[in-house]
Scaffold this active site. Structure first.
Site, short mmCIF file in Angstrom:
data_model
loop_
_atom_site.label_atom_id
_atom_site.label_comp_id
_atom_site.label_asym_id
_atom_site.label_seq_id
_atom_site.Cartn_x
_atom_site.Cartn_y
_atom_site.Cartn_z
N SER A 1 5.81 -3.37 0.41
CA SER A 1 6.45 -2.08 0.33
C SER A 1 5.88 -1.15 -0.75
CB SER A 1 7.95 -2.26 0.07
OG SER A 1 8.18 -2.80 -1.21
N LYS B 1 6.50 2.84 -9.20
CA LYS B 1 7.14 2.75 -7.88
C LYS B 1 8.52 3.38 -7.93
CE LYS B 1 8.22 -0.67 -4.26
NZ LYS B 1 8.27 -2.11 -3.93
N SER C 1 5.57 -7.65 -1.68
CA SER C 1 5.44 -6.19 -1.76
C SER C 1 4.47 -5.66 -2.82
CB SER C 1 6.81 -5.55 -2.00
OG SER C 1 7.54 -5.52 -0.81
#
Lengths: 483, 95
Positions: free
Chosen positions: A148, A73, A172
């Site tokens: 997210s 990420k 997330s």
């Protein structure tokens, strides 16, 4: 054989038996990314060229995971590689050091295939708030992957990476894992170092994993867990091998089912799928009991107060001086601050900074921030009480399946409600895993959240593994890339 | 609680943000909506409960006060929009 369909533990088996080479694995992923990325948009930075070079140079004796690719990420700092947080503010930011989790990944000889798209600064539940691109859900390209960590989740679901790292502040990891039909683990707060992870809400943030199955989840957790001197909130729980927890036997396991998490706002098909899963656990010999855990709404309100308060402070460092973006027309220092921040941050980030600044400002501190901290104690107490009776708690991960792109992006409150099932776990600092438990009538995946007591990752892994082996989700359902 | 335009401007100023006219109205509405929801914390049964500031037990963590050299200074500086002689360069602050 399609290499990219395989789990990492299957890849390891085939490497051992010399059916596959590291080079073949990395080439297969590079090809897959080339085919699918144009539809899915999961990457901020694709690193296949470097990955293929690295794959050539992996020594024979480099360890079991050497040469295995991974997606990271884009809020996890990678030395010499851009770490953008999907923000204009950090569009050209190149970290001068590696996050601790990256040091661990690199020390195993694993190969970073790319940096994954996300909601800007991890604020959002759909990956629509990325400055660069909107990631699509591989099951239906008109729908969001969740967020997210949407890029990480979508890339694992689309077989563009075998596994990935994400971060979870209020859901997330678990929510996008649920919406993309993969396994997502948020470890206990403190199990994994946050050093080098761009801070959103420091008392809630935690790094975790996206994998195709629960066994891979345990393998990757083994890599990233551990006390780190550079993160004083990390905790020493001793050496553990989480793969040892993977047992099919759940006889006598005590499962708590909090009825408030199955009420209003939960889609009927999601509810039905969860009820079937719970029936399955009963058949497998678990002891299931319904109980009351009436904290979801309080926890959600508390979450947005605390997370935004912490974010407004953490994001103060982005001042136009040290971190790449500076408004070109700013003439003096005050203008550099104000214009750089106003232009560098997107609408959702500014919204949360404003909310956070508001609840911390004099006159409102007691009514919101202090009250929220008291509610945090309440939420923890309620979970403590529950774990006196139950080994694990099972809820839906998300109240709905993947929603359409654009459906919620203009309504902040609606987007926030997507986190209703996950935030209380972060508020209490507990571990939670989301695994697929079925699909709805449109063929979209539904996720089940298994919550454990602090540092009891083994219990949730075992609970997840037993169910996964029983229903074989991956064999039955695959993303269709519906256009 | 009602959020006024003046308050939004005050908060934005504290947060070092400059809002356009249409943003002011948008954030005023958003903040009002979110606060209306967040107000439920005031109905929570928290009478007599302590505050919690972190997920785990709050305790001091001490370390030795030792200097550690960070080697990659170039890497740090390269992220600054402007730099000179190994320093961040900003416009003049004092006239």
């Amino acid at each position: 054989m399609d290499i990219t369909e395989l789990t990492v533990h299957e890849l390891l088996g085939k490497l051992k038996s010399k059916e596959l080479t590291i080079k073949e694995i990395n080439e297969a992923y590079a090809k897959r990314i080339e085919e699918k990325e144009k539809d899915v948009d999961a990457f901020v930075t694709v690193l296949t060229e470097q990955a293929l070079e690295q794959a050539e140079r992996v020594p024979e004796d480099a360890g079991e995971l050497a040469g295995i690719p991974i997606g990271i990420k884009d809020n996890i700092c990678t030395k010499g590689i851009k770490t953008t947080c999907s923000s204009r503010m950090l569009e050209n930011f190149v970290s001068p050091y590696d996050a601790t989790v990256m040091e661990k990944i690199n020390s195993k000889g694993m190969i970073t295939l790319g940096k994954m798209n996300m909601d800007e600064f991890a604020m959002g539940g759909s990956t629509e708030y990325s400055y660069f691109k909107k990631t699509k859900n591989p099951w239906d390209l008109n729908r969001v992957p969740g967020g997210s960590s949407g890029g990480s989740a979508a890339a694992v679901a689309a077989n563009m990476v075998p596994w990935a790292l994400g971060t979870d502040t209020g859901g997330s990891i678990r929510q996008p894992a649920s919406l993309c039909g993969v396994v997502g683990l948020k470890p206990t707060y403190g199990l994994v170092s946050r050093y080098g992870v761009v801070a959103f809400a420091s008392s809630l943030d935690q790094v975790g994993t996206f994998t195709k199955d629960v066994e891979d989840c345990a393998i990757l957790l083994n890599v990233i867990a551990g006390k780190d001197e550079r993160d004083s909130t990390s905790v020493d729980v001793g050496e553990k091998d989480y793969t040892k927890a993977l047992q099919k036997d759940v006889k006598g396991l005590k499962i708590g089912v909090p009825k408030e998490f199955y009420g209003e706002g939960i889609n009927p098909e999601v509810k039905k799928s969860l009820e079937q899963a719970i029936e399955k656990y009963k058949e497998m010999g678990a002891e299931v009991e319904e109980f009351s855990l009436d904290i979801a709404n309080y926890a959600l309100a508390t979450y947005y107060i605390i997370a935004c308060a912490e974010a407004s402070s953490n994001l103060g460092r982005f001042d136009g001086i040290r971190y790449t973006y500076r408004a070109p027309e700013a003439k003096n220092l005050k203008e550099i601050y104000k214009k750089s921040r106003s232009e560098g941050f997107g609408a959702e980030v500014k919204r949360r900074i404003i909310l956070g600044t508001y609840v911390l400002s004099s006159g409102y501190y007691d009514a919101y921030y202090k009250k929220a901290q008291q509610v945090r104690t309440l939420v923890m107490n309620e979970f403590n009480k529950a774990f006196e009776k139950y080994d694990v708690i099972i809820t839906p991960t998300s109240p709905t399946v993947a929603f359409k792109i654009g459906e919620k992006s203009n309504n902040p409150m609606e987007m926030y409600l997507a986190d209703i099932c996950t935030v209380s776990v972060n508020i209490a600092g507990l571990p939670g895993i989301s695994i697929p438990c079925g699909v709805d009538s449109q063929g979209l995946p539904i996720g089940m959240q298994i919550i454990g007591n602090k540092f009891e990752e083994e219990k949730i892994l075992k609970t997840a593994y037993a169910f996964e082996q029983e229903i074989n989700f991956r064999e039955k359902y695959k993303p269709q890339f519906k256009k | 609680m009602k959020v006024s335009k003046e308050e939004i401007l005050h908060i934005a100023n504290l947060a070092q943000l400059e809002l356009k006219e249409e943003e002011i109205e948008k954030y005023q509405t958003n903040l009002q909506e979110i606060l209306n929801f967040a107000n439920i914390v005031n109905n929570a049964p928290v009478e007599g409960l302590d505050i919690t500031i972190g997920a785990n037990e709050a305790k001091n963590v001490f370390r030795k006060d030792e200097v550690k050299i960070f080697e990659n200074i170039e890497g740090l500086l390269e992220n600054a929009p402007t730099q000179e002689q190994h320093m961040f360069k900003i416009p003049k602050v004092i006239n």
